[in-house]
Scaffold this motif. Structure first.
Motif: not given
Length: 276
Positions: A264-270
């Motif tokens: 989820c964090l990877e998605h949030d950063l993108e």
């Protein structure tokens, strides 16, 4: 230090855009040049086998890059501790991000600056580091815990708050402020909040007093504010002898959650960097 940042950019951010990784590394180099003259926000002391980290910026403990780096450094020095207690100041554990850096980016009024991108990523990586920390981690909150401060409460093993501060505000009011609550924080809330409070605390962004925060799942115990730190030390001391069993079961209990949070964090950063 820069090599550590590069490793974190590669491992923790995974498939995030290369442009953001380069932006972040460039900004961390700028920050590295400033850290030597930064004020001390985090201090450490030993209480027997317990490492005590005190966070105090003299205000509401807003998350700045200085605070994030000092917390990371202090946690890195806790490898021999039996447990860790993190104590906020009398006003707050933390009232969230430094809005001088983050306000326009979070609200969507402007594209995030290099500094905002770096603070966003490093702060959330710190949250996951706390959630996965291989020692019992106790948070001692004597006042407010809002926004990122509320997310931080989800990351500790045990959370103590003030019974005599009905004015203290606890929660994650992102949506009410017009900000996106990151999906990784929703996953943490799904694991820590009482089920009836998940929607109210995330999608609706409700704020609670300490007694309500215990019911909702942000806090585990209330004591008078002047006893919060001592009680946190007592809880940590009780956990020290259990470290092997505690750490093993913590890994069983939390590994799937942390895997979801990292994705989820990877998605949030993108999503965050796409505004730039």
């Amino acid at each position: 230090w820069l090599q550590c940042c590069e490793r974190r950019s590669t491992s923790a951010l995974g498939g995030m855009k290369l442009a953001f990784a380069r932006t972040r590394l460039r900004t961390t180099r700028q920050i590295a040049r400033r850290l030597s003259s930064s004020p001390t926000v985090v201090t450490s002391r030993a209480a027997g086998p317990i490492a005590v980290l005190s966070v105090d910026d003299g205000k509401a403990n807003a998350f700045t890059q200085t605070m994030v780096e000092q917390l990371n450094s202090a946690l890195g020095d806790c490898t021999d501790a039996g447990a860790v207690v993190i104590v906020g100041n009398a006003k707050a554990l933390s009232a969230g991000f430094d809005l001088n850096v983050m306000s326009d980016a979070l609200s969507g009024r402007a594209a995030p600056s290099d500094e905002a991108c770096t603070l966003y990523a490093s702060s959330f990586e710190l949250m996951l580091r706390c959630a996965a920390f291989p020692r019992p981690l106790v948070l001692a909150n004597r006042g407010h815990a809002l926004a990122l401060g509320g997310i931080w409460l989800h990351c500790a093993d045990y959370r103590i708050g003030p019974s005599d501060r009905p004015d203290a505000k606890i929660g994650i009011p992102a949506v009410r402020l017009g900000y996106l609550q990151p999906s990784f924080a929703v996953e943490l809330g799904r694991a820590r909040l009482a089920p009836p409070y998940l929607v109210r605390s995330t999608t609706l962004g409700e704020i609670y007093n300490p007694a309500e925060a215990v019911t909702a799942g942000f806090l585990d115990r209330l004591v008078p504010a002047d006893e919060v730190e001592a009680t946190a030390l007592q809880v940590a001391e009780e956990l020290v002898p259990l470290r092997y069993a505690f750490n093993t079961v913590k890994e069983y209990e939390r590994s799937a959650l942390l895997d979801r949070c990292r994705r989820c964090l990877e998605h949030d950063l993108e999503v965050f960097v796409e505004r730039s």
